[in-house]
Scaffold this active site. Structure first.
Site, PDB file in Angstrom:
ATOM      1  CD1 TRP A 106      -2.276  -2.170   1.690  1.00 46.34           C
ATOM      2  CD2 TRP A 106      -2.993  -1.138  -0.150  1.00 46.34           C
ATOM      3  NE1 TRP A 106      -3.293  -2.931   1.141  1.00 46.34           N
ATOM      4  CE2 TRP A 106      -3.751  -2.312   0.026  1.00 46.34           C
ATOM      5  CE3 TRP A 106      -3.270  -0.323  -1.252  1.00 46.34           C
ATOM      6  CZ2 TRP A 106      -4.769  -2.691  -0.856  1.00 46.34           C
ATOM      7  CZ3 TRP A 106      -4.284  -0.698  -2.142  1.00 46.34           C
ATOM      8  CH2 TRP A 106      -5.012  -1.872  -1.938  1.00 46.34           C
ATOM      9  CG  ASP A 181      -3.339   3.930   4.108  1.00 41.78           C
ATOM     10  OD1 ASP A 181      -4.359   3.678   4.782  1.00 41.78           O
ATOM     11  OD2 ASP A 181      -3.116   3.411   2.988  1.00 41.78           O
ATOM     12  CE  LYS A 205      -9.285  -2.750   2.987  1.00 39.71           C
ATOM     13  NZ  LYS A 205      -8.202  -1.890   2.720  1.00 39.71           N
TER      14      LYS A 205
HETATM   15  C1  LIG Z   1      -7.549  -1.444   1.389  1.00 37.94           C
HETATM   16  C2  LIG Z   1      -6.439  -0.476   1.554  1.00 37.94           C
HETATM   17  C3  LIG Z   1      -6.231   0.565   0.641  1.00 37.94           C
HETATM   18  C4  LIG Z   1      -7.092   0.735  -0.581  1.00 37.94           C
HETATM   19  O1  LIG Z   1      -8.281   1.320  -0.244  1.00 37.94           O
HETATM   20  P1  LIG Z   1      -9.394   1.670  -1.334  1.00 37.94           P
HETATM   21  O2  LIG Z   1     -10.547   2.055  -0.478  1.00 37.94           O
HETATM   22  O3  LIG Z   1      -9.626   0.450  -2.168  1.00 37.94           O
HETATM   23  O4  LIG Z   1      -8.891   2.811  -2.150  1.00 37.94           O
HETATM   24  C5  LIG Z   1      -5.194   1.444   0.866  1.00 37.94           C
HETATM   25  N1  LIG Z   1      -4.399   1.313   1.941  1.00 37.94           N
HETATM   26  C6  LIG Z   1      -4.570   0.331   2.849  1.00 37.94           C
HETATM   27  C7  LIG Z   1      -3.652   0.240   4.031  1.00 37.94           C
HETATM   28  C8  LIG Z   1      -5.601  -0.590   2.677  1.00 37.94           C
HETATM   29  O5  LIG Z   1      -5.782  -1.567   3.580  1.00 37.94           O
END
Ligand SMILES: *Cc1c(COP(=O)(O)O)cnc(C)c1O
Length: 369
Positions: A106, A181, A205
């Site tokens: 990511w 993030d 998530k």
């Molecule tokens: C799932 C995830 C993403 C992607 O998220 P989207 O909502 O599909 O854009 C980005 N970073 C992390 C850490 C994730 O778990």
């Protein structure tokens, strides 16, 4: 009806209580004569749902008063562009540099997207170690004057989690915002928001349904945007309009609000941390003591939310997954870039789900080991 134990990394399982309540309120929310999906976002009913969700989240995460909670869209991946567009404009005559710490799939994506807007300095990367450890801050090579420093505090695919918070003041950059993030571990334990300039994540998530993106940003960072930043993604505009500059993802906000209330009833984030620790210890404890399975991530940074593991004999992978499915243990296949298995055990996964998984691991080892 039977609900299986769903180990999906995302969109992930939601608490059954929350879905039950949503089902009961689907056609008629609190006597409104209509469901939440059908309401005007500017009506009294939805405004109260939004205000309650924001207040509950602020309480759960102890978000300080000088931070704004924004409900946005586009997911974490859109935010990878929205962040540079919102933070690079402070000195528009200069091409700025942003620093990225790369610790898994990511953060690889985050820095790649940022290159469209600025120069990127990779302050540290663990790619050479196949993303199985975290680089200590002492290893980072930060640039002299970055617009911000970006980290991913839980790498959902590689299963690497920070249990410490980077300290940019200690690195001689007290005024540089730390951006994180937090998509896949927010609300799994208490978090000191004041240590960050911006935290963000997709909801699917550990918060609620996909379609909602959470951004928590410090007031003084609201107005540093590049001129190209779309108005609907301009944090200041979103904040001034209380996340209602355009139509927000109303139903996703409503479900997230129900999740926040569920978390409060369960005792808040300290209680969730205790439960998440117990779940992770149970699973890693079994894997560590088995000669049949293995894990790859260094012990001091292995994620409590996403647990990648492997069978020593990978020719058994399909048999393992089929047997798991038969027992109601779903979506255990690892991400294609890592292989093997991955169990995602977010807040909504009860201890009984992890116990059922460990029972199956033991049984499979006994019959195939
Ligand atoms: C799932 C995830 C993403 C992607 O998220 P989207 O909502 O599909 O854009 C980005 N970073 C992390 C850490 C994730 O778990």
């Amino acid at each position: 009806m039977t609900r299986a134990f769903n180990f999906s990394a995302g969109p992930a399982a939601l608490p059954a209580e929350v879905l039950q309540q949503a089902a009961e309120e689907m056609l008629d929310w609190h006597g409104a004569g209509m469901g939440v999906m059908e309401m005007s976002h500017r009506g009294r009913e939805f405004m109260s749902i939004l205000a309650q969700a924001q207040a509950d989240l602020r309480e759960l995460l102890a978000v300080p008063d000088n931070y704004r909670i924004l409900f946005m869209q586009g997911g974490a991946l859109a935010e990878n562009a929205i962040i540079p567009m919102n933070l690079l404009g402070q000195r528009p005559d200069e091409r700025r540099t942003a620093d990225y710490v790369v610790t898994g799939a990511w953060s690889v994506k985050s820095q790649k997207e940022a290159r469209r807007y600025c120069d990127v300095n990779i302050a540290a990367s663990t790619e050479a170690d196949k993303f199985t450890r975290l680089p200590a801050q002492a290893e980072w090579r930060l640039s002299k004057d970055p617009a911000y420093v970006h980290v991913c505090t839980n790498e959902t695919i590689h299963g690497v989690e920070y249990f410490w918070t980077p300290d940019l003041a200690a690195a001689g950059l007290p005024d540089v915002p730390l951006v994180a993030d937090v998509s896949s571990h927010i609300l799994s334990r208490p978090l000191d928001v004041s240590r960050f300039g911006v935290i963000y994540g997709g909801a699917q998530k550990n918060i609620g349904p996909s379609g909602l993106t959470l951004v928590i940003v410090r007031d003084d960072l609201l107005d540093r945007s590049l001129p190209v930043c779309p108005t609907a993604f301009h944090w200041k505009t979103v904040a001034e309009n209380d996340s209602m500059y355009n139509t927000p993802p109303t139903y996703a906000i409503y479900i997230a609000g129900l999740v926040f209330q569920w978390l409060k009833r369960r005792g808040g984030l300290a209680a969730m941390e205790a439960q998440n620790k117990a779940k992770a210890e149970l699973l890693y404890g079994y894997l560590d003591n088995s000669g049949f399975y293995r894990t790859a991530v260094a012990k001091d940074c292995r994620s409590r939310m996403n647990v990648p593991f492997f069978l020593h004999d990978e020719t058994l992978n399909d048999v393992f997954l089929a047997g798991a499915r038969e027992r109601g243990l779903l979506q255990l296949k690892g991400h294609k870039s890592v292989g093997g298995m991955r169990a995602s055990i977010y807040n909504a996964m009860p201890l009984e789900g992890v116990t059922a998984l460990v029972d199956y691991l033991r049984e499979f080892e006994r019959s195939h080991g």
